[in-house]
Design a protein around this motif. Structure first.
Motif, PDB file in Angstrom:
ATOM      1  N   ALA A   4      75.689  27.756 -11.515  1.00 45.97           N
ATOM      2  CA  ALA A   4      75.593  29.074 -10.913  1.00 45.97           C
ATOM      3  C   ALA A   4      74.160  29.378 -10.496  1.00 45.97           C
ATOM      4  CB  ALA A   4      76.077  30.134 -11.899  1.00 45.97           C
ATOM      5  N   LEU A   5      74.028  30.212  -9.466  1.00 46.15           N
ATOM      6  CA  LEU A   5      72.710  30.676  -9.057  1.00 46.15           C
ATOM      7  C   LEU A   5      72.186  31.684 -10.065  1.00 46.15           C
ATOM      8  CD1 LEU A   5      73.268  31.229  -5.226  1.00 46.15           C
ATOM      9  CD2 LEU A   5      71.818  29.484  -6.268  1.00 46.15           C
ATOM     10  N   PRO A   6      70.851  31.799 -10.186  1.00 44.47           N
ATOM     11  CA  PRO A   6      70.297  32.821 -11.083  1.00 44.47           C
ATOM     12  C   PRO A   6      70.472  34.209 -10.503  1.00 44.47           C
ATOM     13  CG  PRO A   6      68.541  31.700  -9.897  1.00 44.47           C
ATOM     14  CD  PRO A   6      69.818  30.973  -9.562  1.00 44.47           C
ATOM     15  N   ASP A   7      70.272  35.230 -11.348  1.00 45.82           N
ATOM     16  CA  ASP A   7      70.263  36.605 -10.861  1.00 45.82           C
ATOM     17  C   ASP A   7      68.906  36.892 -10.230  1.00 45.82           C
ATOM     18  OD1 ASP A   7      72.829  37.127 -11.853  1.00 45.82           O
ATOM     19  OD2 ASP A   7      72.026  37.569 -13.859  1.00 45.82           O
ATOM     20  N   GLY A   8      68.834  37.943  -9.449  1.00 43.47           N
ATOM     21  CA  GLY A   8      67.563  38.303  -8.831  1.00 43.47           C
ATOM     22  C   GLY A   8      67.703  39.607  -8.078  1.00 43.47           C
ATOM     23  N   ASP A   9      66.648  39.989  -7.382  1.00 43.25           N
ATOM     24  CA  ASP A   9      66.658  41.206  -6.572  1.00 43.25           C
ATOM     25  C   ASP A   9      67.272  40.911  -5.206  1.00 43.25           C
ATOM     26  OD1 ASP A   9      65.262  42.538  -8.619  1.00 43.25           O
ATOM     27  OD2 ASP A   9      63.352  41.786  -7.839  1.00 43.25           O
ATOM     28  N   ALA A  10      67.707  41.966  -4.543  1.00 48.44           N
ATOM     29  CA  ALA A  10      68.293  41.799  -3.210  1.00 48.44           C
ATOM     30  C   ALA A  10      67.242  41.244  -2.254  1.00 48.44           C
ATOM     31  CB  ALA A  10      68.814  43.137  -2.705  1.00 48.44           C
ATOM     32  N   GLY A 306      54.097  33.257  -4.695  1.00 50.72           N
ATOM     33  CA  GLY A 306      54.572  34.018  -5.850  1.00 50.72           C
ATOM     34  C   GLY A 306      55.911  34.693  -5.651  1.00 50.72           C
ATOM     35  N   VAL A 307      56.540  34.499  -4.497  1.00 54.52           N
ATOM     36  CA  VAL A 307      57.898  35.001  -4.265  1.00 54.52           C
ATOM     37  C   VAL A 307      58.833  33.806  -4.197  1.00 54.52           C
ATOM     38  CG1 VAL A 307      59.439  36.263  -2.712  1.00 54.52           C
ATOM     39  CG2 VAL A 307      57.070  37.032  -3.041  1.00 54.52           C
ATOM     40  N   ARG A 308      59.893  33.864  -4.968  1.00 56.56           N
ATOM     41  CA  ARG A 308      60.862  32.774  -5.009  1.00 56.56           C
ATOM     42  C   ARG A 308      62.232  33.330  -4.610  1.00 56.56           C
ATOM     43  NH1 ARG A 308      59.768  29.849  -9.907  1.00 56.56           N
ATOM     44  NH2 ARG A 308      60.635  31.610 -11.034  1.00 56.56           N
ATOM     45  N   TRP A 309      62.952  32.556  -3.799  1.00 56.44           N
ATOM     46  CA  TRP A 309      64.301  32.976  -3.412  1.00 56.44           C
ATOM     47  C   TRP A 309      65.205  31.765  -3.324  1.00 56.44           C
ATOM     48  CZ3 TRP A 309      60.173  32.599  -0.184  1.00 56.44           C
ATOM     49  CH2 TRP A 309      60.312  31.843   0.987  1.00 56.44           C
ATOM     50  N   TRP A 310      66.516  32.032  -3.269  1.00 63.07           N
ATOM     51  CA  TRP A 310      67.501  30.948  -3.253  1.00 63.07           C
ATOM     52  C   TRP A 310      68.656  31.343  -2.346  1.00 63.07           C
ATOM     53  CZ3 TRP A 310      65.338  33.337  -7.419  1.00 63.07           C
ATOM     54  CH2 TRP A 310      66.058  34.384  -8.006  1.00 63.07           C
ATOM     55  N   ASN A 311      69.193  30.341  -1.670  1.00 62.64           N
ATOM     56  CA  ASN A 311      70.234  30.567  -0.667  1.00 62.64           C
ATOM     57  C   ASN A 311      71.624  30.605  -1.284  1.00 62.64           C
ATOM     58  OD1 ASN A 311      68.311  30.563   1.341  1.00 62.64           O
ATOM     59  ND2 ASN A 311      68.704  28.459   2.002  1.00 62.64           N
ATOM     60  N   VAL A 312      72.537  31.213  -0.547  1.00 65.31           N
ATOM     61  CA  VAL A 312      73.945  31.167  -0.930  1.00 65.31           C
ATOM     62  C   VAL A 312      74.383  29.707  -1.013  1.00 65.31           C
ATOM     63  CG1 VAL A 312      74.458  33.417   0.092  1.00 65.31           C
ATOM     64  CG2 VAL A 312      74.757  31.338   1.463  1.00 65.31           C
ATOM     65  N   LYS A 313      75.413  29.442  -1.805  1.00 63.00           N
ATOM     66  CA  LYS A 313      75.712  28.060  -2.158  1.00 63.00           C
ATOM     67  C   LYS A 313      76.698  27.367  -1.228  1.00 63.00           C
ATOM     68  CE  LYS A 313      75.700  26.779  -6.342  1.00 63.00           C
ATOM     69  NZ  LYS A 313      75.936  26.522  -7.761  1.00 63.00           N
ATOM     70  N   HIS A 314      77.724  28.059  -0.788  1.00 61.62           N
ATOM     71  CA  HIS A 314      78.770  27.349  -0.048  1.00 61.62           C
ATOM     72  C   HIS A 314      78.331  27.080   1.388  1.00 61.62           C
ATOM     73  CE1 HIS A 314      82.642  26.132   1.577  1.00 61.62           C
ATOM     74  NE2 HIS A 314      83.029  25.962   0.321  1.00 61.62           N
ATOM     75  N   PRO A 315      78.522  25.848   1.870  1.00 62.30           N
ATOM     76  CA  PRO A 315      78.070  25.512   3.236  1.00 62.30           C
ATOM     77  C   PRO A 315      78.681  26.394   4.320  1.00 62.30           C
ATOM     78  CG  PRO A 315      78.623  23.522   2.014  1.00 62.30           C
ATOM     79  CD  PRO A 315      79.056  24.682   1.170  1.00 62.30           C
ATOM     80  N   ALA A 316      79.945  26.782   4.171  1.00 60.93           N
ATOM     81  CA  ALA A 316      80.578  27.607   5.199  1.00 60.93           C
ATOM     82  C   ALA A 316      79.946  28.995   5.249  1.00 60.93           C
ATOM     83  CB  ALA A 316      82.075  27.710   4.932  1.00 60.93           C
ATOM     84  N   ARG A 317      79.708  29.585   4.088  1.00 58.63           N
ATOM     85  CA  ARG A 317      79.089  30.917   4.053  1.00 58.63           C
ATOM     86  C   ARG A 317      77.643  30.845   4.546  1.00 58.63           C
ATOM     87  NH1 ARG A 317      77.405  34.605  -0.974  1.00 58.63           N
ATOM     88  NH2 ARG A 317      77.064  36.552   0.149  1.00 58.63           N
ATOM     89  N   TYR A 318      76.956  29.806   4.158  1.00 61.83           N
ATOM     90  CA  TYR A 318      75.576  29.604   4.596  1.00 61.83           C
ATOM     91  C   TYR A 318      75.510  29.580   6.129  1.00 61.83           C
ATOM     92  CZ  TYR A 318      71.407  26.725   5.607  1.00 61.83           C
ATOM     93  OH  TYR A 318      70.237  26.216   6.127  1.00 61.83           O
ATOM     94  N   ALA A 319      76.368  28.793   6.738  1.00 63.45           N
ATOM     95  CA  ALA A 319      76.371  28.682   8.200  1.00 63.45           C
ATOM     96  C   ALA A 319      76.774  29.996   8.862  1.00 63.45           C
ATOM     97  CB  ALA A 319      77.299  27.553   8.632  1.00 63.45           C
TER      98      ALA A 319
END
Length: 410
Positions: A4-10, A306-319
């Motif tokens: 699972a992805l970590p939690d974070g801010d919007a 100092g800012v870290r972010w992560w993308n949505v996981k599923h390839p279809a949603r990402y695209a």
């Protein structure tokens, strides 16, 4: 199952970064990671964000839609960064990047070159599954601009590969390494996993001997970790396989270090050995030293200033998100000075160059001295030279207990 992805801010829809994060951009090393989420089959120990054709059968995701989205995210990266520094390193990982074929990998590199750019001496790495490579493949990606190849070998023992659900034949990884070198790659890495249930000391000896016979200049060796939700974890929970034994893992690590060191490959990070500094993986050093990188692709993580972010996981949603002109970031976090100090200790201590003693508080410096007395840190290195502050450098014993040493120094 991918973790699972970590939690974070919007994260903002346009991907904009706060102005302080952009200060000093280009003064720190900058790299690009590209995540290829496709695999022919899923290995039993893997919890990476990867998908087989069967997993994607009911979605619109495909290598074609993924590549279009990668181009869009790289364009977004160039816009967000303003005048992006050209990438000093590019690492195409997965998943199985070699499933894209040489043509697909060339297109990925072209997209990076056309958006953020590359330095003249950029290190460009792709991971590859030995079974989806050939002499022609290596020649083509070398011509496209790749400078480094990392091959997943894991073991030379058939029964160990079977436990890991690896599909390549035992000799294919070493043959692929030789083919890569013959194609002109000076920098070739082989990955090993040790501590698999059923692996014997002689099995690891056989694997190490096979690695050394190829003449590669880099080896990564990782203890098997049983990740929740994987097929391997389920087999261990059912009792059909024993769990990895910590004492055995320590013995295996010492064996790896002893054999590789004797052959002229020396550790520069706890799980990585190389023949010389030119053979070190510069891209991974970007992570370990807290520099900047943009992670492109489903589930990829990024860090800038100092800012870290992560993308949505599923390839279809990402695209789909990128097709709408938005950032695919699922969430992000801004690291506090305390966060950055903690991560510096956690990551830099893993390097053979160690951690400067003077970044620690006086109380923690005393803890470091006690760790040195216990044989966990190198005493001469800690003492320093000519009155200068020393460095916290792990001994072999300290490497075996690296997580515990980090806790003591944080």
């Amino acid at each position: 199952m991918p973790s699972a992805l970590p939690d974070g801010d919007a994260a903002p829809p346009d991907g904009a970064l706060p102005e302080p994060a952009l200060r000093g951009l280009g003064q720190r090393p900058f790299g690009v990671y590209v995540h290829v989420p496709f695999c022919a089959t899923r290995c039993g120990y893997c919890d990476f964000n990867t998908y087989t054709a069967a997993d994607l059968a009911t979605s619109s995701a495909s290598p074609t839609s993924w590549l279009a989205a990668v181009r869009q995210e790289l364009t977004l990266a160039a816009e967000v960064l303003g005048t992006p520094p050209p990438a000093e390193t590019v690492f195409v990982g997965g998943g199985t990047p070699s499933l894209l074929g040489a043509t697909g990998l060339a297109e990925v590199l072209t997209a990076v070159r056309d958006t953020v750019g590359l330095t003249a001496d950029a290190e460009v790495t792709t991971e590859s599954n030995p079974e989806s490579t050939s002499p022609e493949f290596f020649e083509a990606i070398r011509a496209a601009g790749y400078t480094r190849v990392s091959l997943g070998m894991q073991s030379a023992a058939p029964h160990v590969l079977a436990v890991l659900d690896r599909t390549h034949t035992p000799g294919r990884a070493t043959a692929a390494a030789r083919e890569a070198r013959q194609a002109g790659f000076d920098h070739v890495n082989l990955d090993l996993i040790y501590g698999t249930p059923g692996e014997r000391e002689e099995d690891l000896t056989r694997s190490l001997d096979a690695v050394l016979e190829t003449g590669v200049d880099h080896v990564s060796a990782y203890a098997l970790i049983v990740e929740e939700g994987t097929a391997l974890a389920r087999r261990i929970a059912r009792g059909t396989l024993p769990a990895p034994d910590d004492d055995v893992l320590a013995d295996r690590y010492e064996q790896v270090d002893r054999v590789l060191s004797a052959a002229g490959l020396h550790w520069y990070e706890v799980s990585n050995w190389a023949t010389e500094p030119k053979a070190w993986c510069r891209h991974n050093l970007t992570y370990w030293t807290g520099a900047d990188w943009w992670g492109v692709g489903p589930g990829a993580h990024s860090h800038v200033g100092g800012v870290r972010w992560w993308n949505v996981k599923h390839p279809a949603r990402y695209a789909a998100i990128l097709a709408q002109g938005n950032s695919p970031a699922a969430a992000r976090e801004s690291l506090t000075p305390a966060d950055r100090h903690l991560e510096r200790v956690m990551l830099q201590l893993r390097l053979a160059d160690g951690l400067p003693l003077d970044i620690l508080t006086p109380e923690v410096q005393e803890e470091a001295r006690e760790a040195a007395e216990e044989g966990l840190l190198d005493k001469p290195a800690l003492a320093g030279v000519n009155g200068k502050f020393g460095r916290c450098i792990l001994t072999l014993k300290g490497r075996l207990l690296a997580d515990a040493v980090v806790r003591r120094l944080t």
